[in-house]
Structure formats: structure tokens, C-alpha cells
Scaffold this active site. Structure first.
Site, mmCIF file in Angstrom:
data_model
loop_
_atom_site.group_PDB
_atom_site.id
_atom_site.type_symbol
_atom_site.label_atom_id
_atom_site.label_comp_id
_atom_site.label_asym_id
_atom_site.label_seq_id
_atom_site.Cartn_x
_atom_site.Cartn_y
_atom_site.Cartn_z
ATOM 1 N N SER A 29 -42.233 72.062 -9.149
ATOM 2 C CA SER A 29 -41.367 70.981 -8.698
ATOM 3 C C SER A 29 -39.924 71.277 -9.092
ATOM 4 C CB SER A 29 -41.880 69.655 -9.269
ATOM 5 O OG SER A 29 -41.380 68.579 -8.533
ATOM 6 N N HIS A 43 -49.490 66.611 -6.459
ATOM 7 C CA HIS A 43 -48.298 67.405 -6.775
ATOM 8 C C HIS A 43 -48.503 68.173 -8.086
ATOM 9 C CE1 HIS A 43 -44.184 68.606 -6.629
ATOM 10 N NE2 HIS A 43 -43.721 67.754 -7.512
#
Ligand SMILES: *[C@@H]1O[C@H](CO)[C@@H](O)[C@H](O)[C@H]1NC(C)=O
Ligand SMILES: *[C@@H]1O[C@H](CO)[C@@H](O)[C@H](O)[C@H]1NC(C)=O
Ligand SMILES: *[C@@H]1O[C@H](CO)[C@@H](O)[C@H](O)[C@H]1NC(C)=O
Ligand SMILES: *[C@@H]1O[C@H](CO)[C@@H](O)[C@H](O)[C@H]1NC(C)=O
Ligand SMILES: *[C@@H]1O[C@H](CO)[C@@H](O)[C@H](O)[C@H]1NC(C)=O
Ligand SMILES: *[C@@H]1O[C@H](CO)[C@@H](O)[C@H](O)[C@H]1NC(C)=O
Length: 401
Positions: free
Chosen positions: A212, A346
Site C-alpha cells: 500500500s 488489501h
């Protein structure tokens, strides 16, 4: 005698310049007037001349480095005069504390190391540097150094985190963003390892990874630090393995994605100068396919996740397809992997992705050079937005080899 040396001078002036001579002539401005809605061609110099060989690419890469620092990342300082370390090991864990700076002042931070529980190879352990923490599986026989990048440059919010962190304690309020500050710290870790081999790593076999926001940082590290052999950004999204132009196209097409105008308000990852371009993306004389291309010929493997829409799924696939042409020009397309799937949360790493990951580890960190690393795929889940490579990638790919 005089005539002979004049003749020699004349003939050497006519001969093609050697790579060393070319680097003398390589202009690397930080700003270039530009305006183009589609992805810029990596295979032309700033002045429009073609890039046709590995020697040309050396100069082109220097130009790209200057542009990315100039427009979005801020200046990346080099090695300061003082770099040292201390090392304390207990069992399979160790602390590696790096001190770097100037006679007038230094900063220190501790990286933690986890060693394999087997016998070290003669050349030392292959090493993964993990931004802030590890979120991919690591094959046996590889050590992990966890790098506290958020201590080096804070990333809590914008503008409060601007200029906050150890890096800024040392350098003051320079133009460096957290991206460049973090790269600087990775480079000092490697400097310190080069000076003192007590940690017993194989410095030709270093990988870097992060997910990320730390995936964005990971790609910057691989781009700017050439001592990294394998770069693995995971779900880096906008500011990482996506292109600003393509993320804007997704947003303009009705998708809810992170793009430049949002990212500069969300956090301080990029320089304040980038604020001047987020509404004028066509003026960037580069895009992130150039950033990925800076990693070449070293290995790059990025993962993306279409279940997280703000990661700009079309942009990642399109941008890495564009970057792939740089690896193709070098004849090493299989040094560049891209795997885009969905169906997981995620920064999770489902086990079916291990084939591609471990193949890159085997080939580039674990001395298994014959491993097949042809992994370049997408599930094509772009929320109905159409990817048109002929429009976005209008250049022909040269052949450097
Ligand atoms: C590393 O540092 C931490 C914090 O000071 C300490 O608790 C830990 O025992 C140290 N580990 C080693 C291996 O020295
Ligand atoms: C060594 O580490 C592996 C995991 O990497 C673990 O499965 C194994 O039990 C460990 N062996 C010893 C002797 O600690
Ligand atoms: C640091 O510099 C940036 C621009 O480079 C500026 O926006 C910011 O206000 C400065 N911060 C401080 C604390 O001086
Ligand atoms: C997908 O596209 C539709 C139609 O443009 C839009 O309403 C929706 O918000 C998009 N979904 C995401 C997650 O971006
Ligand atoms: C940059 O974007 C702003 C906001 O959209 C616009 O007003 C301005 O004209 C643009 N500048 C240039 C040079 O295109
Ligand atoms: C998605 O994940 C679930 C749970 O792990 C699994 O049962 C399902 O088969 C997966 N679907 C696809 C298309 O991979």
C-alpha cells in the site's frame, strides 16, 4: 607530428562518443516544458532525440531520475560523510542500528532482523528489506530486515506530517518528500552493511518490499537504489505502479480511485511542488512507467488487487504494460512481473500467488537462474472502464540488444 595529432583529434571527434563521453554530455534538467495527454515515450530524450541503446538508456535514466525528483519526489540527498552501525544478535533475532549524518549532528534508528534457522550460505544470507513490516511470505533461507520508514519520515496526515521525522532532523526542511527520505534511509542501511559485514548478508541479493503506502515507497527505493536486486511493491496503487494519467482517466470515467488531486491532500508522500501539477497532469514529462523503468534491468514484481477499487486497477495494468516495453527493449521482459487478481483483502497474500513470488525469489535471490519468471497477468476487472493500449502507448519499442 602536429598534423598527425590534428588528424587524430579530428577522427576522434567524428567517432561515436564512448559511453563515458556521453555521460559528460547528458543534460538532466529537473523541469522540461511538456504537454501530452497520453503516456510519454520513454524512448526519447528530453530534447526529442531517440533512445536506441543501453548507453543511451544510461543517460535517459539519469534524465528520468532528475524529472521525478524535480516534479514529485523532491531531492534525494547522497551519502553523508558519517555512516556507521552497531549490531546485536540473540538467537535468530538481531538489532541493526544505523547512525548517519555530519560532524555537526547525526541521526540513528534501529532495524530489526529475523534470520533463517538454517546454516548461512558461504556468500551470506539473501536479504529482504521490509518497509515498516512484512506482508508477503518469505521462502526458506532468506533473512528479513524490517526498516522503520515511518520513523525516518512521518506519514500520518497532510500537512501535519510534512517535514517530520529523523530525516528532517538531519537535513532540515529540504524539498525531499517522504518517498525520497525513505529511499535515503534504505541507502544508508545498505552503506552500513557494506562497511560492516557482522550481519552476514549477501549484498548482491537484496530485495525490498512493502504494501500500500509502503508499496509506493518500495517502488521508489527500487527505482533510485541500484544495489537492490529485486523490488516487490504490493498493492501500491496511485503513486506506485500506476500512472497519474491513467488514474485520472479512471476517475474521469466514473470510477472511485485514488489519483493525484486526492493523494496530495491525503498525505505528504510527495513534494509540495507536485501540488502545482495535480490539475495539470498532461504537463508531466514522465509518468510512473518511467519510475518502474528506472528499476530495469534489475527485477521488478508488482502485485495489484482489483477488489480494492481505489487502487486504480486499470491504471496499474496499463502503466506496467507501458513499463514492460522498457524491459522488452533490453531483451529481459521476464525480469518484470505483474500479477493482478481480486478476491482478497488489501495487503493479504493468498497462497495461490506464491508461485510467481517464489519464482522471482528463486531466480533473483536464491541462485536458481533458470527459473521461469514469465508472470504478467490481469483479471481485467476494471469496472467497465476500457483499456486501449494503442491510444495510451503510441510508441514503437526499440531493441537495445
Ligand atoms: C533489540 O532492541 C529491543 C529494544 O531495545 C530489545 O528489547 C531487544 O532485546 C533487542 N534485541 C536484540 C536481539 O538485541
Ligand atoms: C525453523 O523455521 C521454520 C520456519 O521457517 C520452522 O518451521 C521450523 O520449525 C524451525 N526449526 C527450528 C529447529 O527452530
Ligand atoms: C517546509 O517547506 C515547505 C515547502 O517546501 C513549506 O510548505 C512548509 O511550510 C515548510 N515547513 C516549515 C515548518 O517551514
Ligand atoms: C463503477 O462504475 C460505476 C458507473 O460509473 C460507478 O457508479 C461506481 O462508483 C464505480 N465503482 C467503483 C467502485 O468505482
Ligand atoms: C493548470 O490547471 C489549472 C486548474 O485546472 C488551470 O486553471 C490552469 O490553466 C492549468 N495550467 C496550465 C498551464 O495548463
Ligand atoms: C474467493 O475466495 C473464497 C474464500 O477464500 C473462495 O472460496 C473462492 O473460491 C474464491 N473465488 C475465486 C473466484 O477465486
Amino acid at each position: 607530428m602536429m598534423i598527425l595529432s590534428l588528424l587524430l583529434l579530428a577522427s576522434s571527434a567524428l567517432a561515436a562518443p564512448s559511453p563515458a563521453d556521453r555521460s559528460l554530455f547528458c543534460n538532466t534538467p529537473a523541469y522540461v516544458p511538456y504537454n501530452n495527454a497520453v503516456l510519454p515515450n520513454p524512448f526519447v530524450f528530453d530534447n526529442g532525440a531517440p533512445v536506441q541503446s543501453f548507453a543511451d538508456w544510461d543517460c535517459r535514466r539519469s534524465q528520468i531520475s532528475a524529472l521525478i525528483q524535480g516534479y514529485e519526489a523532491g531531492a534525494l540527498p547522497g551519502r553523508p560523510p558519517l555512516v556507521s552501525s552497531t549490531f546485536a544478535r540473540s538467537g535468530y533475532k538481531a538489532n541493526f542500528t544505523v547512525t548517519a549524518g555530519f560532524p555537526s549532528g547525526t541521526i540513528s534508528w534501529t532495524n530489526t532482523i529475523a534470520y533463517p534457522n538454517t546454516t548461512a550460505p558461504g556468500a551470506g544470507w539473501p536479504l529482504v528489506i521490509a518497509y515498516d513490516g512484512l506482508s508477503i511470505p518469505i521462502p526458506p533461507g532468506v533473512a528479513v530486515l524490517t526498516y522503520p520508514n515511518s520513523l525516518i519520515a512521518e506519514q500520518n496526515s497532510s500537512p501535519a506530517s510534512r517535514g517530520v521525522g529523523l530525516f528532517y532532523d538531519l537535513y532540515g526542511n529540504v524539498s525531499a518528500s517522504s518517498m525520497t527520505a525513505w529511499v535515503w534511509g534504505v541507502s544508508r542501511v545498505i552503506d552500513a552493511l557494506e562497511e560492516s559485514d557482522t550481519a552476514n548478508f549477501n549484498l548482491a541479493k537484496i530485495a525490498v518490499t512493502g504494501c500500500s503506502r509502503d508499496g509506493k515507497g518500495t517502488l521508489m527505493a527500487g527505482a533510485f537504489e541500484t544495489r537492490i536486486a529485486l523490488t516487490i511493491p504490493q498493492e501500491s496503487g496511485s503513486g506506485g505502479d500506476t500512472c497519474w494519467r491513467l488514474s485520472k482517466y479512471e476517475q474521469d470515467s466514473g470510477d472511485v480511485v485514488q489519483q493525484a488531486t486526492e493523494i496530495v491532500q491525503e498525505n505528504v508522500w510527495f513534494s509540495t511542488n507536485f501540488d502545482n501539477y495535480v490539475y495539470n497532469i498532461s504537463e508531466l514529462p514522465y509518468d510512473h512507467h518511467f519510475l518502474a523503468g528506472m528499476v530495469a534491468p534489475r527485477a521488478l514484481l508488482s502485485y495489484e488487487n482489483t477488489d480494492v477499487e481505489w487502487l486504480s486497477p486499470l491504471s496499474a495494468y496499463g502503466c506496467m504494460s507501458a513499463a514492460h516495453t522498457i524491459y522488452e527493449a533490453m531483451g529481459i521482459a521476464d525480469h518484470h512481473g505483474f500479477v493482478q487478481v481480486g478476491n482478497h483483502s488489501h495487503c493479504a497474500f493468498p497462497s495461490y500467488l506464491e508461485d510467481s513470488l517464489f519464482a522471482f525469489f528463486d531466480r533473483f535471490l536464491l541462485d536458481e537462474p533458470d527459473t521461469n519468471t514469465n508472470y504478467f497477468s490481469t483479471n481485467g476487472v476494471f469496472n467497465g472502464t476500457v483499456w486501449d493500449p494503442g491510444y495510451w502507448i503510441p510508441w514503437a519499442t526499440p531493441r537495445f540488444w
